[in-house]
Design an enzyme around this catalytic site. Structure first.
Site, short mmCIF file in Angstrom:
data_model
loop_
_atom_site.label_atom_id
_atom_site.label_comp_id
_atom_site.label_asym_id
_atom_site.label_seq_id
_atom_site.Cartn_x
_atom_site.Cartn_y
_atom_site.Cartn_z
N THR A 59 55.50 38.29 79.16
CA THR A 59 55.71 38.18 77.72
C THR A 59 54.86 39.17 76.93
O THR A 59 53.82 39.63 77.43
CB THR A 59 55.33 36.74 77.26
OG1 THR A 59 55.74 36.56 75.91
CG2 THR A 59 53.85 36.48 77.35
N THR A 81 59.44 34.38 75.83
CA THR A 81 58.97 34.76 77.16
C THR A 81 60.08 34.62 78.19
O THR A 81 60.89 33.71 78.09
CB THR A 81 57.85 33.78 77.57
OG1 THR A 81 56.76 33.97 76.70
CG2 THR A 81 57.41 33.93 79.00
N THR A 103 57.70 28.25 77.93
CA THR A 103 57.92 29.24 76.87
C THR A 103 57.68 28.55 75.53
O THR A 103 57.72 27.33 75.45
CB THR A 103 59.33 29.84 76.94
OG1 THR A 103 59.47 30.83 75.91
CG2 THR A 103 60.41 28.78 76.76
N GLY A 104 57.44 29.34 74.52
CA GLY A 104 57.17 28.77 73.20
C GLY A 104 55.72 28.97 72.81
O GLY A 104 55.05 29.88 73.30
N SER A 135 60.44 40.48 72.84
CA SER A 135 59.40 39.51 73.23
C SER A 135 58.82 39.71 74.63
O SER A 135 57.95 38.95 75.04
CB SER A 135 59.99 38.09 73.14
OG SER A 135 61.20 38.04 73.86
N ARG A 166 44.45 37.96 71.21
CA ARG A 166 44.98 36.65 71.59
C ARG A 166 45.71 36.73 72.94
O ARG A 166 46.49 37.64 73.21
CB ARG A 166 45.96 36.16 70.51
CG ARG A 166 46.55 34.76 70.78
CD ARG A 166 47.89 34.82 71.46
NE ARG A 166 48.58 33.52 71.49
CZ ARG A 166 49.72 33.31 72.13
NH1 ARG A 166 50.31 34.28 72.79
NH2 ARG A 166 50.28 32.13 72.12
N1 ASP Z 1 54.48 31.36 75.48
C1 ASP Z 1 54.32 32.68 74.93
C2 ASP Z 1 52.97 32.78 74.30
O1 ASP Z 1 52.56 31.86 73.62
C3 ASP Z 1 55.32 33.01 73.91
C4 ASP Z 1 56.75 32.85 74.29
O2 ASP Z 1 57.14 31.98 75.02
O3 ASP Z 1 57.53 33.65 73.83
O4 ASP Z 1 52.36 33.79 74.45
#
Ligand code: ASP
Length: 330
Positions: free
Chosen positions: A209, A191, A242-243, A89, A219
């Site tokens: 990330t 991330t 994160t997320g 990731s 994106r």
């Molecule tokens: N926040 C990151 C994103 O949406 C993804 C992640 O946290 O892994 O790009």
């Protein structure tokens, strides 16, 4: 560092303070101890998202304990995760977009409110260091795609293939099952966001990330967006996210966390309020995970997320440990 004497004197001061100061003059969510002692945890400290944060913290901690700068600590710390080919990731080895292309996002902020970021960057393993150079060598905050790559190459970074065999295999498997749509859930994003407070009490943050796995080509997520995936105000504190980045982007989550801390919330309470804002504004929020992580100027830390499962690594008082974040959907 809080020791017993300081704790006791803090309690004593707090008791007398409570007699002298009308309650409404003291923000209810700040402890009286922090009001008087001005320090609730010890510095230096480093905190970062997910289990991979443990390893990254080790490198950051070495810099911090030798009186290094928070900015150097967060950059060097997250580079560990960026270089880890097994990590799916972040950096090299990150899962690609739905076209099989690895595109990276990263941002960094220092104690002076300076910020740098890169997004949609390809073929460069350490986007965090490119982001730092954007901050230090250009009049801009953010460079994207081709321009970011050109800047990186001009500054000595080398191009390399970031799509490892492991990530390529995962993408090929995904293509068979997934109707060529990006899936975003709590299993395929991780991330690394890191915040550090150095010996001087200065705060810096970094976030890097490969974004949501199998995202649409082009994106860009929250991580390189200052205020969404990362925010630092050296007078108040810092936050990382994160997320599912879109949720943090729609609510400018990390800026919000810092603003809640400015208004007296503890880091955990501030993160919780920012998660509650998502829940209040975004109908489909339950389908996604978001985790916020924060530190304040008193070296208190905290986190909060939508669903169970987000954890973070805290290195403080010479101990590096993994902590489960509290969550909204119980
Ligand atoms: N926040 C990151 C994103 O949406 C993804 C992640 O946290 O892994 O790009």
């Amino acid at each position: 560092m809080i020791n017993r004497r300081k704790f006791i004197s803090g309690v004593g001061l707090s008791y007398f303070a409570s007699l002298l100061i009308p309650f409404n003059k003291i923000n209810a969510s700040n402890s009286l101890n922090s009001f008087f002692l001005g320090e609730d945890g010890s510095k230096p400290l480093v905190i970062s998202t997910w289990k991979h944060g443990l390893e990254a913290n080790e490198v950051a901690w070495k810099i911090l304990k030798d009186n290094g700068k928070a900015l150097d600590a967060v950059e060097q710390g997250v580079r560990v995760t960026e270089a880890d080919e097994d990590n799916l990731s972040v950096g090299i080895g990150g899962l690609p977009d739905r076209d099989g292309i690895v595109t990276l996002d990263a941002s960094i902020m220092d104690e002076n409110g300076n910020a740098g970021s890169v997004c949609f960057l390809q073929n460069v393993k350490h986007p965090i260091s490119v982001a730092r150079l954007v901050m230090e060598k250009t009049p801009h905050v953010m460079l994207a795609g081709e321009g970011a790559l050109q800047f990186a190459l001009e500054n000595g970074f080398e191009e390399e293939n970031l799509l490892t065999e492991k990530a390529k295999k995962a993408w090929e498997e995904w293509k068979i099952k997934s109707k060529y749509e990006p899936i975003i859930n709590s299993e395929n994003h991780d991330t690394i966001g890191m915040l550090a407070v150095d010996d001087k009490g200065d705060i810096a943050g970094a976030c890097t990330t490969s974004g949501a796995a199998f995202k649409f080509h082009g994106r860009v997520g929250d991580s390189p967006i200052i205020g969404a995936g990362l925010f630092v105000d050296n007078e108040i504190g810092g936050a990382v996210a994160t997320g599912m980045g879109e949720l943090a982007m729609k609510t400018l989550g990390c800026f919000l966390v810092v603003e809640f801390m400015r208004n007296g919330k503890s880091p955990k309470e501030a993160c919780k309020e920012a998660v509650k804002r998502i829940a209040a504004k975004l109908k489909d929020y339950k389908n996604f995970q978001i985790g916020y992580l924060a530190v304040n100027k008193n070296c208190e830390t905290g986190a909060y997320c939508i669903h169970k499962g987000f954890n973070y690594a805290l290195y403080q008082d010479s101990i590096n440990r993994l902590i489960d974040a509290d969550y909204l959907e119980k």
